[in-house]
Every structure is written in structure tokens, then in C-alpha cells.
Design a protein around this motif. Structure first.
Motif, PDB file in Angstrom:
ATOM      1  N   GLY A 394       0.821  -1.218   0.124  1.00  0.00           N
ATOM      2  CA  GLY A 394      -0.097  -0.080  -0.028  1.00  0.00           C
ATOM      3  C   GLY A 394       0.655   1.396   0.048  1.00  0.00           C
ATOM      4  N   ASP A 395       2.239   1.202   0.282  1.00  0.00           N
ATOM      5  CA  ASP A 395       2.899   2.373   0.382  1.00  0.00           C
ATOM      6  C   ASP A 395       3.517   2.670  -1.129  1.00  0.00           C
ATOM      7  OD1 ASP A 395       2.917   3.038   2.931  1.00  0.00           O
ATOM      8  OD2 ASP A 395       3.805   1.077   3.664  1.00  0.00           O
ATOM      9  N   LEU A 396       3.680   1.703  -2.073  1.00  0.00           N
ATOM     10  CA  LEU A 396       3.845   1.965  -3.109  1.00  0.00           C
ATOM     11  C   LEU A 396       3.902   3.035  -3.925  1.00  0.00           C
ATOM     12  CD1 LEU A 396       3.929  -1.734  -4.699  1.00  0.00           C
ATOM     13  CD2 LEU A 396       5.866  -0.575  -4.034  1.00  0.00           C
ATOM     14  N   LYS A 397       4.579   3.885  -4.449  1.00  0.00           N
ATOM     15  CA  LYS A 397       4.032   4.948  -5.254  1.00  0.00           C
ATOM     16  C   LYS A 397       4.876   4.890  -6.715  1.00  0.00           C
ATOM     17  CE  LYS A 397       3.017   8.828  -2.720  1.00  0.00           C
ATOM     18  NZ  LYS A 397       3.702  10.259  -2.117  1.00  0.00           N
ATOM     19  N   GLY A 398       3.979   4.810  -7.640  1.00  0.00           N
ATOM     20  CA  GLY A 398       4.797   4.330  -8.885  1.00  0.00           C
ATOM     21  C   GLY A 398       5.617   2.986  -8.727  1.00  0.00           C
ATOM     22  N   GLY A 399       5.273   2.134  -8.300  1.00  0.00           N
ATOM     23  CA  GLY A 399       6.229   0.603  -8.230  1.00  0.00           C
ATOM     24  C   GLY A 399       7.077   1.109  -7.261  1.00  0.00           C
ATOM     25  N   GLU A 400       7.455   1.976  -6.513  1.00  0.00           N
ATOM     26  CA  GLU A 400       8.444   2.202  -5.830  1.00  0.00           C
ATOM     27  C   GLU A 400       8.125   2.679  -4.156  1.00  0.00           C
ATOM     28  OE1 GLU A 400      11.960   3.283  -8.820  1.00  0.00           O
ATOM     29  OE2 GLU A 400      10.682   5.121  -8.055  1.00  0.00           O
ATOM     30  N   ILE A 401       9.002   2.599  -3.216  1.00  0.00           N
ATOM     31  CA  ILE A 401       8.905   3.249  -2.036  1.00  0.00           C
ATOM     32  C   ILE A 401      10.003   3.718  -1.810  1.00  0.00           C
ATOM     33  CG2 ILE A 401       8.398   2.915   0.627  1.00  0.00           C
ATOM     34  CD1 ILE A 401       7.258   0.245  -0.312  1.00  0.00           C
ATOM     35  N   LYS A 402      10.025   5.179  -1.369  1.00  0.00           N
ATOM     36  CA  LYS A 402      11.335   5.907  -0.958  1.00  0.00           C
ATOM     37  C   LYS A 402      11.660   6.064   0.446  1.00  0.00           C
ATOM     38  CE  LYS A 402      12.859  10.719  -1.686  1.00  0.00           C
ATOM     39  NZ  LYS A 402      12.468  12.080  -1.807  1.00  0.00           N
ATOM     40  N   LEU A 403      12.724   5.369   0.812  1.00  0.00           N
ATOM     41  CA  LEU A 403      13.116   5.402   2.400  1.00  0.00           C
ATOM     42  C   LEU A 403      14.291   6.630   2.625  1.00  0.00           C
ATOM     43  CD1 LEU A 403      13.446   1.876   3.353  1.00  0.00           C
ATOM     44  CD2 LEU A 403      11.399   3.234   3.135  1.00  0.00           C
ATOM     45  N   SER A 404      13.989   7.503   3.397  1.00  0.00           N
ATOM     46  CA  SER A 404      15.054   8.543   3.684  1.00  0.00           C
ATOM     47  C   SER A 404      15.493   8.481   4.982  1.00  0.00           C
ATOM     48  CB  SER A 404      14.394   9.798   3.472  1.00  0.00           C
ATOM     49  OG  SER A 404      13.929   9.946   2.105  1.00  0.00           O
ATOM     50  N   ALA A 405      16.852   8.457   5.363  1.00  0.00           N
ATOM     51  CA  ALA A 405      17.544   8.715   6.825  1.00  0.00           C
ATOM     52  C   ALA A 405      18.191   9.972   6.553  1.00  0.00           C
ATOM     53  CB  ALA A 405      18.662   7.568   6.963  1.00  0.00           C
ATOM     54  N   GLY A 406      17.509  10.974   7.448  1.00  0.00           N
ATOM     55  CA  GLY A 406      18.223  12.248   7.210  1.00  0.00           C
ATOM     56  C   GLY A 406      17.678  13.085   5.951  1.00  0.00           C
ATOM     57  N   ARG A 407      18.353  14.286   5.820  1.00  0.00           N
ATOM     58  CA  ARG A 407      18.209  14.913   4.694  1.00  0.00           C
ATOM     59  C   ARG A 407      18.584  14.355   3.479  1.00  0.00           C
ATOM     60  NH1 ARG A 407      14.317  17.611   7.490  1.00  0.00           N
ATOM     61  NH2 ARG A 407      13.312  16.981   5.467  1.00  0.00           N
ATOM     62  N   LYS A 408      19.786  13.640   3.833  1.00  0.00           N
ATOM     63  CA  LYS A 408      20.643  13.283   2.432  1.00  0.00           C
ATOM     64  C   LYS A 408      20.600  12.067   1.939  1.00  0.00           C
ATOM     65  CE  LYS A 408      24.126  17.167   3.488  1.00  0.00           C
ATOM     66  NZ  LYS A 408      25.301  17.473   3.809  1.00  0.00           N
ATOM     67  N   SER A 409      20.235  11.043   2.758  1.00  0.00           N
ATOM     68  CA  SER A 409      20.368   9.762   2.384  1.00  0.00           C
ATOM     69  C   SER A 409      19.158   9.160   2.205  1.00  0.00           C
ATOM     70  CB  SER A 409      21.147   8.743   3.738  1.00  0.00           C
ATOM     71  OG  SER A 409      22.294   9.223   3.983  1.00  0.00           O
ATOM     72  N   HIS A 410      19.001   8.718   0.810  1.00  0.00           N
ATOM     73  CA  HIS A 410      17.761   7.968   0.212  1.00  0.00           C
ATOM     74  C   HIS A 410      17.885   6.680  -0.328  1.00  0.00           C
ATOM     75  CE1 HIS A 410      16.154  12.014   0.906  1.00  0.00           C
ATOM     76  NE2 HIS A 410      17.233  12.451   0.305  1.00  0.00           N
ATOM     77  N   ALA A 411      16.847   5.901  -0.384  1.00  0.00           N
ATOM     78  CA  ALA A 411      16.983   4.741  -0.971  1.00  0.00           C
ATOM     79  C   ALA A 411      15.774   4.300  -1.508  1.00  0.00           C
ATOM     80  CB  ALA A 411      17.564   3.499   0.031  1.00  0.00           C
ATOM     81  N   LEU A 412      15.593   3.452  -2.503  1.00  0.00           N
ATOM     82  CA  LEU A 412      14.482   2.988  -3.063  1.00  0.00           C
ATOM     83  C   LEU A 412      14.188   1.489  -2.673  1.00  0.00           C
ATOM     84  CD1 LEU A 412      14.583   4.422  -6.345  1.00  0.00           C
ATOM     85  CD2 LEU A 412      13.231   5.419  -4.694  1.00  0.00           C
ATOM     86  N   VAL A 413      12.900   1.347  -2.290  1.00  0.00           N
ATOM     87  CA  VAL A 413      12.442  -0.101  -2.518  1.00  0.00           C
ATOM     88  C   VAL A 413      11.636  -0.442  -3.714  1.00  0.00           C
ATOM     89  CG1 VAL A 413      10.994  -2.004  -1.084  1.00  0.00           C
ATOM     90  CG2 VAL A 413      12.263  -0.108   0.060  1.00  0.00           C
ATOM     91  N   ARG A 414      11.879  -1.616  -4.517  1.00  0.00           N
ATOM     92  CA  ARG A 414      11.065  -2.077  -5.463  1.00  0.00           C
ATOM     93  C   ARG A 414      10.338  -3.388  -5.214  1.00  0.00           C
ATOM     94  NH1 ARG A 414      15.794   0.445  -8.721  1.00  0.00           N
ATOM     95  NH2 ARG A 414      14.928   2.408  -9.476  1.00  0.00           N
ATOM     96  N   VAL A 415       9.506  -3.841  -5.903  1.00  0.00           N
ATOM     97  CA  VAL A 415       9.004  -5.077  -5.743  1.00  0.00           C
ATOM     98  C   VAL A 415       9.407  -5.899  -6.978  1.00  0.00           C
ATOM     99  CG1 VAL A 415       6.609  -5.563  -4.589  1.00  0.00           C
ATOM    100  CG2 VAL A 415       6.875  -3.572  -6.354  1.00  0.00           C
ATOM    101  N   GLY A 416       9.436  -7.124  -6.373  1.00  0.00           N
ATOM    102  CA  GLY A 416       9.905  -8.207  -7.596  1.00  0.00           C
ATOM    103  C   GLY A 416       9.427  -9.524  -7.481  1.00  0.00           C
TER     104      GLY A 416
END
Length: 416
Positions: A394-416
RNA sequence: GGAGGGGUGGUCGAGUGGUUAAAGGCACCGGACUGUAAAUCCGGCGGGGAAACCCUACGUUGGUUCGAAUCCAACCCCCUCCA
């Protein structure tokens, strides 16, 4: 400062590469008169070099660009001894296999900065294991050991520091400077190399080689060192959010490499542009004069130029694009680190701390929980309030989930 | 070989029987302020757990004790002085 007549000496002085140099005028004349060979040694203590070594690599690059012949010395032999310079404890002994693996990793870096080949100005790579491994102890001592004064060796910083701090130094380590000096002599003999360059901490070791050359063969050898680069606020350069800033792609993704340069302190921008890019000095002067937030444009130029050299232009542009999408539009970019989670697993739900750790934004669940408690964790740019938060499809947005730690570090979760 | 001193978390460095996952500094990570800067302030800083709590850790291995980083023994390593 003397006006230099050789391109190499002029350029590296203008750009801030020079910390110390033995008889600079003589060296300048030599560089003006003929094609010179110079080397820098790199020990194989890690699987990649990091930005700390980049100044010296850029120096070799300028050396080649100005018509001379750079030689990269891999310390396959000296790494087995361990350079005590700048350390108050002995290095961990590396196995021969580790050294070989490290060397393989390091070699790849140079191809991006230098042109190798068999031509007159082409760079070459040599390995000091080729001559050090086979040395015979007694003959070596008689031929070269007699030229080294213990009294003198004890005064070198690398040794003196150990003595003053009363920390252990083994005879093995004590020999490092002798072997490095011998390297220079050997290279001068077999390949006509006249100049050794290196980091400021290598000054003592380089001088030993210069002197050994004079004593044994009566040849004039030269030494030149580059400054140790620290940031304007005094820290040793070369840390990123992920740790050391490695030059190898497999050790540090291009996006993180780009980000490292993008986050340069204001006060360092001009200096770094001169050292780590090949932009003309007047262009750099213009960029570093930018005030306030404008200076960010200069940082992007720095990031682009440095990334293009290290990783290629395509990678630099891709990193810039991702940075623009993430920071200027608050979106996501292709270059963000990502992890793929099976669809059924995501449907069942994954705990937020576990997911943050899985994508590498945190090192452990505990750290992830602390991050959440501190208000630094976000999912799709919404702050995570609860460490029990479950992440689902349910958190998917355009097939991805964006995770952020602080202002600068980001990562993506994709489904497979 | 002898005498004495010492080995603590990423690092420096307190701690000499329980309240010590271990003071404090640095580094590092978040938050506020900003410009993806610096400086400053605030919080965090072994692992697991929602929590209670459990596990791992003070050179190594054993031991004493209800209980040990702290006491004992052996061993390893470092430093100083002596030979």
C-alpha cells in the motif's frame, strides 16, 4: 616563487599541488630539456584507493599531459613490510593473497586517469615485488645497508614518533624506508627514472631514495611531494556518509561519489577545483567567487568534473540527474541505492526498521529504531512516527517506495 | 633473563568487587537553523526485543565470589630501567 619554465612545474605550482620539492630549479630545467620519467608508489593495503590518493593521481596525470612519462609503482613488495609512516601501531600483516587481490583492485583506477602503453609518453605500471622479493640479505646489507645511518633514520618522523610515544616498532617496519629508497635506485637504474613524487608524509622516504642514488651511483634524483589535503574545518578529507570515498566503482557508487564532491565546504571549493579538475584557472576563479547559495553551482561543477574523471561522463550525468530529482524536486532518481523485495513479502508487510536496514540506510535494527525515535526516518517523505510501523504494498508509489534517513540519504524499495 | 608499569567500546581516556553497556572528549548519526555549506545548539551512539528484559563486550584462558573490567593464576603483547 620562482617563475618556472617547464609546463609541469608551472602548472602544479599554480594549482597548489606542491608541498615540498628538492632543488626545484634544477628539476624545472630538466623537465624543460627532456622527457622525464617519474613515479609514485602505492601500497596495496586496501582493495581500492580513495580520494586521499587522488591528489597524487592528478599529479601523475598532469605529468603525462605536459609531455612526460608517469610510472605507477605497485607496492607488491613493500606492502609485505608495512609503512610505519603516520601510524603509532603496526599495520595488520596482510597475506600474499590479500595483497594480490588489493593490487588487482587498485590497478583498475589508473586506467581512467593515465594512458598506458609502450610509447614514449605512455604510462607504465611496475611492481616492486619483482625486485624486492628476490633480494639476498647479506649482499643487500653490504651494498646498500652501509649507506644508511641509524642515527639519521632515528630522526625521521615516522620513527621518531614511535620512539617519542614509546610505542612498539618492529625491525620489519624499520626497514620500510630502506626498501622504498632502494626502489628509487632500482627504478633509476632499470628505467632511467629521475623523480619520485608522493604525499607529504612520504617526504622522508623520498629523500632517502634521492640520497641513496647519489651515494651509490652519483646520479641526481629529485623528489616532490603534494600536501595532505584537509578540509577547511580541519578534518582529513575523504569521508562520506558511507565511509571512505573510494575511487573504485565497485567500492562506492557513482551517485555517492558525486554527492561527496557536491557536499564540499564553501571554503574548499576553489582549492578542490584546482586540484581535482582540469578547468582553466580563470574559470575556477569565477566559480569560487560566487557568493552565498550561488556557490552551489560551483560545487556541482566540481562534482561533475571529478566524477567524469573517476567514473566517466555518463555516470556523472546520471548522478547529477538523480541528485536534481531528489534534492531539487523532492522526488526519486535512478541512481539511488535500491533493494528489491518479493511481492508476497511486501504484501504481508515488512517492519520499517528492518526495511531501513535492508536497504543499507542503517546498520542494524537498533540503529533504525533510534533513527525513527529521533525523527530522522521518512517513508515517501513522510516522517515515520512509530518503530512498529509496517511497510506494505500500500506504500508503493509508482512501483517504488522511497526511504530516507536524514535529509541526504535516500534509498528505494522495489517489488519483484 | 631480572625489577617495575601497562593492555578498556571506532578512537583517546576514566573506572580498581555490585547502582558499570562501562564517566568524559573526539569521530560518527539524527533534529533545529540553512544553501545538500560552515559555525552553533539539542538528541543519539554494542546486538536482539513493542516492552519487561535477554545476549555479547573491558588482551587470552582458567579460578575465587551470591556477584569481576575490577581479586587470584598462567599465558600473550607493549613500555621503562637493569643485565
Amino acid at each position: 616563487m620562482t617563475a618556472f619554465s617547464s609546463d609541469f612545474m608551472r602548472i602544479i605550482h599554480e594549482r597548489g599541488f606542491v608541498d615540498a620539492c628538492t632543488h626545484a630549479e634544477e628539476l624545472d630545467a630538466l623537465l624543460k630539456a627532456e622527457t622525464v620519467s617519474a613515479y609514485i608508489g602505492y601500497d596495496c593495503t586496501a582493495p581500492s584507493l580513495h580520494v586521499g590518493s587522488l591528489v597524487s593521481i592528478m599529479l601523475l596525470r598532469w605529468f603525462q599531459k605536459t609531455g612526460h612519462r608517469p610510472v605507477v609503482l605497485m607496492g607488491g613488495g613493500t606492502t609485505r613490510v608495512g609503512d610505519p609512516t603516520g601510524r603509532d601501531d603496526a599495520r595488520k600483516m596482510l597475506t600474499d593473497d590479500e595483497i594480490a587481490a588489493n593490487m588487482a583492485g587498485i590497478k583498475g583506477v589508473f586506467a581512467r586517469y593515465l594512458t598506458f602503453g609502450d610509447g614514449a609518453g605512455d604510462a607504465v605500471m611496475v611492481n616492486n615485488a619483482d625486485w624486492l622479493d628476490g633480494l639476498a640479505y647479506i649482499p643487500f646489507l653490504r651494498d646498500y645497508g652501509r649507506h644508511f645511518s641509524i642515527n639519521r633514520m632515528l630522526t625521521f618522523d615516522s620513527v621518531r614518533m614511535r620512539l617519542e610515544r614509546e610505542t612498539h616498532m618492529s625491525f620489519l617496519e624499520f626497514n620500510y624506508m630502506i626498501l622504498q629508497a632502494y626502489d628509487f635506485l632500482e627504478l633509476a637504474r632499470r628505467d632511467g627514472i629521475r623523480l619520485q613524487m608522493g604525499g607529504a608524509d612520504q617526504w622522508g622516504n623520498i629523500l632517502n631514495g634521492v640520497e641513496l642514488g647519489r651515494r651509490c651511483d652519483g646520479v641526481s634524483l629529485y623528489g616532490l611531494t603534494v600536501p595532505l589535503i584537509t578540509t577547511a574545518s580541519g578534518a582529513k578529507m575523504g569521508k562520506s556518509a558511507q565511509g571512505a570515498v573510494w575511487l573504485n566503482e565497485d567500492q562506492l557508487p557513482a551517485y555517492d561519489f558525486w554527492q561527496f564532491w557536491r557536499n564540499t565546504e564553501d571554503a574548499d571549493v576553489g582549492r578542490f577545483l584546482r586540484l581535482f579538475t582540469e578547468l582553466p584557472l580563470d574559470e575556477i576563479a569565477r566559480l569560487e567567487a560566487l557568493g552565498g547559495a550561488e556557490i552551489n553551482e560551483a560545487k556541482k561543477v566540481l562534482a561533475h568534473e571529478a566524477s567524469t574523471l573517476a567514473r566517466g561522463e555518463a555516470a556523472a550525468l546520471a548522478a547529477a540527474e538523480t541528485a536534481r530529482a531528489v534534492f531539487e524536486q523532492g522526488g526519486v532518481g535512478e541512481d539511488l541505492p535500491s533493494v528489491t523485495v518479493p511481492a508476497d513479502e511486501l504484501a504481508a508487510g515488512v517492519s520499517a526498521p528492518a526495511l531501513f536496514t535492508r536497504v543499507g540506510l542503517t546498520a542494524s535494527n537498533g540503529e533504525a529504531k533510534r533513527l525513527i525515535k529521533g525523527g530522522g526516518a521518512r517513508i515517501n517523505d513522510v516522517t515515520v512516527e512509530d518503530i512498529g510501523r509496517m511497510v506494505t504494498d500500500g506504500d508503493l508509489k509508482g512501483g517504488e517506495i522511497k526511504l530516507s534517513a536524514g535529509r541526504k540519504s535516500h534509498a528505494l524499495v522495489r517489488v519483484g
